[in-house]
Design an enzyme around this catalytic site. Structure first.
Site, PDB file in Angstrom:
ATOM      1  N   ASP A  53      35.374  12.732 -19.675  1.00 54.63           N
ATOM      2  CA  ASP A  53      36.781  12.433 -19.393  1.00 54.63           C
ATOM      3  C   ASP A  53      37.446  13.640 -18.733  1.00 54.63           C
ATOM      4  O   ASP A  53      37.455  14.736 -19.290  1.00 54.63           O
ATOM      5  CB  ASP A  53      37.507  12.097 -20.702  1.00 54.63           C
ATOM      6  N   TYR A  58      43.931  18.097 -14.484  1.00 48.82           N
ATOM      7  CA  TYR A  58      43.193  19.147 -15.191  1.00 48.82           C
ATOM      8  C   TYR A  58      42.711  20.237 -14.241  1.00 48.82           C
ATOM      9  O   TYR A  58      42.302  21.311 -14.683  1.00 48.82           O
ATOM     10  CB  TYR A  58      41.988  18.569 -15.946  1.00 48.82           C
ATOM     11  N   LYS A  87      42.065  10.298 -13.775  1.00 45.89           N
ATOM     12  CA  LYS A  87      43.411   9.797 -14.062  1.00 45.89           C
ATOM     13  C   LYS A  87      44.348  10.034 -12.878  1.00 45.89           C
ATOM     14  O   LYS A  87      44.314  11.093 -12.246  1.00 45.89           O
ATOM     15  CB  LYS A  87      43.984  10.487 -15.307  1.00 45.89           C
ATOM     16  N   HIS A 120      47.782   8.180 -15.817  1.00 48.85           N
ATOM     17  CA  HIS A 120      47.796   9.249 -16.820  1.00 48.85           C
ATOM     18  C   HIS A 120      49.031   9.186 -17.720  1.00 48.85           C
ATOM     19  O   HIS A 120      48.943   9.453 -18.923  1.00 48.85           O
ATOM     20  CB  HIS A 120      47.746  10.597 -16.096  1.00 48.85           C
TER      21      HIS A 120
END
Length: 333
Positions: A53, A58, A87, A120
């Site tokens: 994930d 990120y 996401k 997200h």
């Protein structure tokens, strides 16, 4: 990944795909070097994790993709063995930006498709740039986009083969119903990824999602590194004196009873509730421990004791979004 309980290894999604019930989370705060994501993802794949994930926000998809490709190259895994989640960031909710954002993630990953693409966070932000847009007062600059329009663009990504499945994250019941009741809905969300742990067990949201054949995916399932929670930078009310889940005496006593780690108890709890759970650690020993959750079972009394820990304590508040009409955490669930 050998298991005594194979039915818990993969969860059927409402579109016919299957998601591994235990995933490896890759989020880290900006203080952690991106190389850590590369190293930890390789360790996770070697340990047996197949569900990885990550997310555009990120800022580590290049490293995570490199880890996946290296493990494909050395024969550890095949691409079809991997279930990879990315996401859609809040800056790209406008329909015309959804596919280009996914294509950008795929370019960084050097993969042809993601197994799951999820929205997200339900609150849209002003487009432009690759990080949260902030005004001169340090406040997020909101955008107003109909979630149903964003969802239609997500459906087109699935039709184009860029994402095998599509879902959402941090949605409340009302927002899920908005999508489910959308005229002309082509695909239901396969999942809703939310903060979920014994202190916030999301039982009402879980019951609702189960009734709609939507899988709940638990993030922050171990909440042992509060400073590393996604959106923590934007959660001014996170109380650093909040209790540490894995130090809880009930969890500790169950760990002792089953000769397991507290983290393994917290992860196993979710699996037995029918929740897909993400385990995040950049520590090799813990990564290897966290996957050892399929060869023991919690009793009904154990599960009841863990259910009793619920206190609706949310660590990831994201309260800088609180003025947005689509801020999800004002509703009960």
């Amino acid at each position: 990944m050998k298991a005594m309980y194979p039915d818990l290894q993969r969860v059927a999604l409402n579109d016919g795909q299957f998601m591994p019930a235990l995933g490896f989370g890759t989020y880290a705060s900006d203080e952690i070097p991106k190389s850590k994501a590369l190293e930890a993802t390789k360790i996770a794949l070697d340990a047996g994790f197949r569900h990885i994930d990550s997310a555009y926000m990120y800022k580590n998809e290049e490293e995570v993709g490199q880890a996946i490709r290296s493990k494909i190259a050395d024969g550890t895994v095949k691409r079809e063995d991997i279930f990879y989640t990315s996401k859609l960031a809040s800056m790209f909710h406008r329909p015309e930006l959804v596919r280009p954002s996914l294509e950008e993630s795929l370019k960084k990953l050097q993969l042809d498709y993601v197994d799951l693409y999820i929205i997200h966070f339900p609150a849209a932000l002003k487009p432009g740039g690759d990080s949260f847009p902030i005004d001169e007062h340090g406040k997020l600059i909101f955008d107003m986009v109909n979630l149903c329009d964003t969802w239609e663009a997500m459906e087109k990504c699935k039709d184009a083969g860029l994402a095998k499945s599509i879902g959402v994250s941090n949605f409340n019941r009302r927002q899920l119903e908005m999508i489910l009741n959308k005229p002309g809905l082509k695909y239901k969300p396969v999942c809703n990824q939310v903060e979920c742990h014994p202190y916030l067990n999301q039982s009402k949201l879980l019951d609702f999602c189960k009734s709609k054949d939507i899988v709940v995916v638990a993030y922050s399932a171990l909440v042992n590194e509060k400073s590393m929670l996604c959106f923590s930078t934007f959660s001014s009310r996170v109380d650093q004196s909040s209790p540490v889940l894995l130090d809880d005496p009930v969890i500790s006593s169950l760990a002792e009873k089953h000769k397991r780690t507290p983290a393994q108890i917290a992860l196993r709890y979710q699996l037995q509730r029918g929740v897909v759970v993400l385990a995040k650690s950049f520590n090799e020993k813990r990564i290897k421990e966290n996957i050892q959750v399929f060869d023991f079972q919690l009793s009904s009394e154990d599960m009841k004791a863990l259910d009793g820990l619920n206190r609706n304590l949310r660590y990831t508040i994201a309260d800088i979004f609180a003025g947005h009409p689509n801020y999800p955490f004002s509703d009960e669930y």
